[in-house]
Design an enzyme around this catalytic site. Structure first.
Site, PDB file in Angstrom:
ATOM      1  N   PHE A 132       0.853  -1.185   0.000  1.00 57.32           N
ATOM      2  CA  PHE A 132       0.000   0.000   0.000  1.00 57.32           C
ATOM      3  C   PHE A 132       0.893   1.240   0.000  1.00 57.32           C
ATOM      4  O   PHE A 132       1.885   1.296   0.747  1.00 57.32           O
ATOM      5  CB  PHE A 132      -0.917  -0.013   1.219  1.00 57.32           C
ATOM      6  CG  PHE A 132      -2.021   1.001   1.134  1.00 57.32           C
ATOM      7  CD1 PHE A 132      -3.025   0.874   0.194  1.00 57.32           C
ATOM      8  CD2 PHE A 132      -2.044   2.085   1.995  1.00 57.32           C
ATOM      9  CE1 PHE A 132      -4.040   1.819   0.097  1.00 57.32           C
ATOM     10  CE2 PHE A 132      -3.056   3.026   1.900  1.00 57.32           C
ATOM     11  CZ  PHE A 132      -4.054   2.889   0.958  1.00 57.32           C
ATOM     12  N   ASP A 209       1.550  -5.226   8.080  1.00 58.29           N
ATOM     13  CA  ASP A 209       0.371  -4.398   7.830  1.00 58.29           C
ATOM     14  C   ASP A 209      -0.798  -5.352   7.573  1.00 58.29           C
ATOM     15  O   ASP A 209      -0.822  -6.065   6.580  1.00 58.29           O
ATOM     16  CB  ASP A 209       0.607  -3.484   6.622  1.00 58.29           C
ATOM     17  CG  ASP A 209      -0.545  -2.502   6.392  1.00 58.29           C
ATOM     18  OD1 ASP A 209      -1.680  -2.798   6.841  1.00 58.29           O
ATOM     19  OD2 ASP A 209      -0.336  -1.465   5.745  1.00 58.29           O
ATOM     20  N   TYR A 234     -11.599  -0.338   9.436  1.00 62.27           N
ATOM     21  CA  TYR A 234     -12.835   0.021   8.736  1.00 62.27           C
ATOM     22  C   TYR A 234     -13.139  -0.866   7.538  1.00 62.27           C
ATOM     23  O   TYR A 234     -14.161  -0.693   6.892  1.00 62.27           O
ATOM     24  CB  TYR A 234     -12.811   1.489   8.299  1.00 62.27           C
ATOM     25  CG  TYR A 234     -11.638   1.904   7.454  1.00 62.27           C
ATOM     26  CD1 TYR A 234     -11.597   1.633   6.092  1.00 62.27           C
ATOM     27  CD2 TYR A 234     -10.576   2.589   8.020  1.00 62.27           C
ATOM     28  CE1 TYR A 234     -10.530   2.016   5.311  1.00 62.27           C
ATOM     29  CE2 TYR A 234      -9.494   2.979   7.255  1.00 62.27           C
ATOM     30  CZ  TYR A 234      -9.465   2.699   5.905  1.00 62.27           C
ATOM     31  OH  TYR A 234      -8.398   3.084   5.142  1.00 62.27           O
ATOM     32  N   LYS A 235     -12.276  -1.823   7.243  1.00 64.84           N
ATOM     33  CA  LYS A 235     -12.528  -2.722   6.126  1.00 64.84           C
ATOM     34  C   LYS A 235     -13.251  -3.967   6.645  1.00 64.84           C
ATOM     35  O   LYS A 235     -14.447  -3.941   6.910  1.00 64.84           O
ATOM     36  CB  LYS A 235     -11.206  -3.068   5.433  1.00 64.84           C
ATOM     37  CG  LYS A 235     -10.429  -1.855   4.924  1.00 64.84           C
ATOM     38  CD  LYS A 235      -9.115  -2.256   4.294  1.00 64.84           C
ATOM     39  CE  LYS A 235      -8.236  -1.055   3.994  1.00 64.84           C
ATOM     40  NZ  LYS A 235      -8.813  -0.159   2.981  1.00 64.84           N
ATOM     41  N   ARG A 383     -11.395  -4.270  -8.237  1.00 63.12           N
ATOM     42  CA  ARG A 383     -11.255  -5.187  -7.107  1.00 63.12           C
ATOM     43  C   ARG A 383     -12.639  -5.640  -6.663  1.00 63.12           C
ATOM     44  O   ARG A 383     -13.538  -4.819  -6.457  1.00 63.12           O
ATOM     45  CB  ARG A 383     -10.525  -4.466  -5.972  1.00 63.12           C
ATOM     46  CG  ARG A 383      -9.994  -5.343  -4.882  1.00 63.12           C
ATOM     47  CD  ARG A 383      -9.047  -4.567  -3.966  1.00 63.12           C
ATOM     48  NE  ARG A 383      -9.685  -3.423  -3.347  1.00 63.12           N
ATOM     49  CZ  ARG A 383      -9.072  -2.590  -2.514  1.00 63.12           C
ATOM     50  NH1 ARG A 383      -7.801  -2.767  -2.242  1.00 63.12           N
ATOM     51  NH2 ARG A 383      -9.710  -1.583  -1.980  1.00 63.12           N
TER      52      ARG A 383
END
Length: 419
Positions: A132, A209, A234-235, A383
């Protein structure tokens, strides 16, 4: 809805899988999406659990509203208590090893600086080139400030980092390795235990991560001997937009590490207002300022759902969903120019699939107009991330049919099916 694929065998199979799904009851425990919506971008932002508003309202009215400043006593230890809950439900970590606060980038900065300080004489940080972007940004700055070198390892854009590439780069000059357990673009899943062991053998510290892994795949930080980890909530943890990130430090490492952003919340005696900084002896030393109370409280509803469902069952359905989508895509999307851009084996990827097609991100708004929510992945990818607790197999049939209709119109082939 009638936008279903023409293949009756796939549709029949989807209906059978939905009927046999042990997690089907969780679908109604989320805030309803607009009628006709198929939500397939859980890797970007998880759906809102139906219980979340009541949890937040209790803090707003029952605590802040009714008790005013006296309610602060309930919030002082909230980052650690929430961290313990995440550790238990999603990380395979022990109490006192996780806190919640700040954002992933800030937590990454804290732990990267602490790791370099703990490895004097070593001056190399390793990261892969498909991580990321924030990880590279933060680590680049940390390395520059410390007079260290950031070495970027090549990773396959579809299959992820080859562990042999990492092993070849490990030597006695490496202080820290930072990798995403699940690659944010391709979804490639790394071997946490094997990589951590290789990094330890070289005498370096390992920083994971977990942003696209926590809540999506079973994780055993304790069993893997992991050193450090950060991750968004939050995912797949369903904590809500802007929710604070998790930070993990193995218990025996905590007294050996000092973090650079020293604030009152990490002080040994939080409320004494002493002139000199003395870090808390435990995990709280990695906190800095006042916690975002509303966001942390909101995270509890998603954790309750994950705990009740169980990560093993969530993972099993996730791989089944993405595997079923693969079959649909091979039949309908691949003939329309979409190329699979993820590891083909479900066990080698996280909870999302990626497909490449020239200009694919430009299709995302049109997919949304058709009621299918997916995520762009630049430069030419989309995605697909079904949420196991709320997505049906028949939803995937509907989504692929609608996506095909959009592509046919964009490509000037009309609204009919051509494949």
């Amino acid at each position: 809805m009638t936008d279903l694929p023409a293949d009756p065998l796939l549709l029949s199979e989807a209906r059978r899988l939905d009927a046999e799904d042990p997690l089907s009851g969780f679908r109604d425990r989320f805030h309803p999406v607009p009628e006709g919506t198929v939500f397939l971008n859980g890797a970007s932002l998880g759906r809102m659990p139906a219980a979340t508003p009541a949890l937040v309202d209790e803090v707003l009215r029952g605590q802040w509203g009714d008790r005013l400043a006296h309610a602060r006593a309930q919030w002082l230890d909230l980052p650690r208590r929430a961290g313990d809950r995440i550790a238990e439900v999603a990380l395979g970590a022990r109490p006192g090893e996780v806190v919640v606060g700040d954002c992933t980038s800030v937590n990454l900065y804290k732990l990267a600086v602490a790791a370099l300080r703990a490895r004097p004489g070593r001056a190399t940080v390793l990261v892969e080139d498909d991580t990321f972007p924030t990880d590279r940004y933060v680590l680049s700055g940390v390395a520059a400030d410390a007079g260290a070198t950031l070495r970027v390892l090549p990773a396959h854009p579809d299959l992820g980092l080859d562990p042999e590439v990492l092993r070849d780069a490990l030597d006695d000059g490496v202080a820290l390795v930072c990798l995403c357990l699940v690659a944010p673009r391709s979804g490639a899943l790394l071997d946490m235990a094997g990589i951590t062991a290789a990094v330890h053998e070289a005498g370096a510290l390992m920083l994971w991560d977990l942003s696209h892994a926590a809540g999506a795949v079973p994780i055993d930080l304790t069993g893997c001997g992991a050193d450090l980890a950060v991750g968004s909530t939050y995912k797949h943890l369903l904590a809500g937009p802007g929710s604070p990130a998790l930070l993990y430090v193995r218990r025996d490492l905590q007294p050996l590490l000092t973090q650079p952003v020293q604030g009152w919340y990490g002080h040994r005696d939080q409320l004494a207002l002493l002139p000199a900084y003395e870090p808390d002896p435990g995990i709280r030393r990695f906190l800095t300022g006042s916690p975002p109370v509303l966001s942390i409280v909101a995270s509890g509803a998603g954790l309750d759902l994950i705990a009740e469902a169980g990560l093993d069952r969530i993972r099993a359905k996730s791989t089944a969903l993405t595997g079923f989508f693969q079959r649909l895509a091979d039949r309908e999307l691949v003939p329309r120019g979409f190329r699979p851009a993820s590891p083909p084996e479900p066990a080698r990827r996280g909870a999302h699939l990626t497909y490449e097609r020239p200009g694919a991100p430009e299709l995302v708004p049109f997919f949304a107009e058709a009621g299918v929510f997916v995520d762009p992945a630049l430069p030419d990818r989309v995605r697909i991330s079904p949420v196991p607790l709320s997505t049906r197999f028949t939803d995937l049939c509907e989504a692929v049919e609608r996506m095909c209709r959009v592509v046919d119109v964009v490509d000037g082939r009309g609204e009919g099916r051509t494949a």
